[in-house]
Design an enzyme around this catalytic site. Structure first.
Site, mmCIF file in Angstrom:
data_model
loop_
_atom_site.group_PDB
_atom_site.id
_atom_site.type_symbol
_atom_site.label_atom_id
_atom_site.label_comp_id
_atom_site.label_asym_id
_atom_site.label_seq_id
_atom_site.Cartn_x
_atom_site.Cartn_y
_atom_site.Cartn_z
ATOM 1 N N ASP A 1 0.914 -1.183 0.051
ATOM 2 C CA ASP A 1 -0.010 0.038 0.057
ATOM 3 C C ASP A 1 0.831 1.358 -0.207
ATOM 4 O O ASP A 1 2.091 1.125 -0.653
ATOM 5 C CB ASP A 1 -0.826 -0.019 1.263
ATOM 6 C CG ASP A 1 -2.548 0.743 1.031
ATOM 7 O OD1 ASP A 1 -2.019 1.789 0.303
ATOM 8 O OD2 ASP A 1 -3.235 0.210 1.195
ATOM 9 N N HIS B 1 1.389 1.870 -3.298
ATOM 10 C CA HIS B 1 0.191 2.711 -3.880
ATOM 11 C C HIS B 1 0.907 4.216 -3.774
ATOM 12 O O HIS B 1 0.330 4.949 -4.681
ATOM 13 C CB HIS B 1 -1.150 2.766 -3.136
ATOM 14 C CG HIS B 1 -2.020 1.358 -3.244
ATOM 15 N ND1 HIS B 1 -2.892 1.250 -2.341
ATOM 16 C CD2 HIS B 1 -1.725 0.388 -4.105
ATOM 17 C CE1 HIS B 1 -3.540 0.220 -2.833
ATOM 18 N NE2 HIS B 1 -2.514 -0.454 -3.693
#
Length: 436
Positions: free
Chosen positions: A186, A220
């Protein structure tokens, strides 16, 4: 769980490995901050609260063995078991559940997975040399801490880890992060300060943060601010970092419910390659919101409230971003409160030329914009400077201005000319000055 205490150094020799058990019942509920809310969640695996002068050092590995937690989180999407403490957590968090509506996956089940390492209300913190990997939720979470020094740490999670952030600095002050390596599922390094009304109630900012000499793979985002911005994020310096294969590079995300905001950020000397979007600054982020509130997705201006965030004063220079896939930059403010004072100088952005590239969302806004090999989009921005910037696109203009006010563009070069396409597109904007 392991609980730390004040005035101690937790030291791990080279070759040493700590593996935490995967029995969920070993981690009973504890008061914490979970995804921006003060709430009860599963006990962090390595935990310290209210400590002074605490250090974690060495060359060993701290392994959360998060696979069982990830599998349980994925099964929740199909109506799976919410875990052994679900009923207790729902009771402990009843007031929060009754007052907040959210599209966070775990909200209904209250399956609030623990971070691998959490320090809360701590002063004079040192993390140095160790590897932290396979966290059940976020990898390392520092909350309400002051005077933090993180140096030479490796943060690792598989690329498909649900909510597998690397390092989350949450309502902390006077933080230095240097010489660290991130390879996670992430956001790599994320600055936060609480979410919505609960975060505004606490009102503690993240401020005075220096990030330098770090490498980021996958994830991300490389360095991310938000989306939890309620207490404010300010006075941040990011320099001399390398991002390879992250979805976004430098990312700011917030929305109409968050409040607070992001301001006074300086970014310099960053190399990126194979990223989706090098610069994503988004005040219309669509996750973690009450979807029944019509204002969350309303494209028109709405009244300014305490939930309206401020994003301003971002200075960006010395960026090299190659083989990017969606957009060179995506700066998307709110119509009622544009993003203010953005400067991008002495930088180079080159998009992929692959004709089969499908691209994706440069960032998650309310109208789901898909881009593939495009240039820089600025929407709802007031005060923009572009100076000595080179932009190579696969298609379309190098620069797109939509409802922008007070922009100065000079010495900007479109590397690839496209027949019939002007290098700069201007729509519904005013006071735009362009010089060669």
């Amino acid at each position: 769980p392991i609980r730390l205490c004040s005035n101690m150094t937790f030291y791990m020799e080279a070759g040493a490995i700590i593996r935490f058990v995967t029995d969920f019942e070993a981690y009973p509920p504890v008061k914490t901050r979970w995804s921006g809310y003060e709430a009860y969640g599963y006990h962090p695996l390595l935990f310290g609260s209210g400590l002074k002068r605490v250090a974690i050092k060495g060359e060993g590995v701290i392994d959360g063995q998060g696979q069982a937690w990830w599998q349980a989180a994925r099964k929740l999407r199909q109506g799976g078991d919410p875990g052994p403490y679900s009923r207790e957590l729902k009771t402990l968090n009843r007031a929060l559940i009754e007052s907040v509506k959210s599209n966070i996956l775990e909200w209904e089940s209250q399956f609030f997975r623990p971070p691998l390492l959490q320090l809360i209300h701590c002063t004079d913190v040192v993390l140095e040399g160790v590897t932290l990997q396979n966290s059940p939720f976020w990898n390392t979470h520092l909350v309400y801490c002051n005077r933090v020094n993180i140096r030479g740490v490796t943060f690792k999670n598989p690329s498909d880890t649900p909510n597998g952030d690397g390092l989350d600095i949450d309502s902390c002050q006077n933080v230095r992060v240097s010489d660290c390596h991130f390879d996670v599922g992430d956001d790599c390094l994320c600055l936060k300060s609480g979410i919505d009304e609960d975060g505004r109630r606490v009102g503690i900012p993240t401020e005075n943060v220096a990030i330098t000499n770090c490498t980021m793979l996958h994830g991300h985002g490389g360095v991310v601010m938000g989306s939890e911005t309620a207490g404010g994020i300010r006075r941040v310096v990011i320099s001399n970092c390398v991002f390879i294969g992250t979805d976004r590079g430098i990312r700011v995300k917030t929305n109409r419910a968050r409040g607070g905001g992001v301001e006074d950020v300086q970014v310099s000397n960053i190399y990126m390659r194979d990223v989706l979007c090098p610069l994503a600054i988004n005040a219309f982020y669509r996750w973690g919101v009450d979807e029944s509130d019509p204002n969350m997705n309303n494209p028109e201006a709405v009244p300014i409230t305490e939930g309206t965030p401020v994003v301003r004063n971002l200075t960006i220079s010395g960026i090299t971003a190659l083989n990017c896939t969606a957009a060179a930059a995506f700066v998307y403010g709110l119509p009622e409160r544009p993003i203010e004072n953005i400067s991008i100088t002495h930088s180079r952005f080159e998009m992929t030329l692959d004709p089969n590239e499908q691209g994706g969302e440069p960032d998650m806004v309310q109208d789901k914009r898909i881009m593939a090999g495009d240039g820089m989009l600025f929407r709802h921005v007031r005060g923009l400077e572009l100076h000595r910037v080179k932009i190579g696109t696969r298609q379309g203009p190098a620069i797109m201005l939509e409802q922008v006010e007070d922009a100065e563009i000079d010495s900007v070069r479109a590397i690839h000319a496209h027949p019939g396409v002007e290098p700069i597109s201007i729509k519904d904007s005013k006071h735009v000055h362009v010089t060669p």
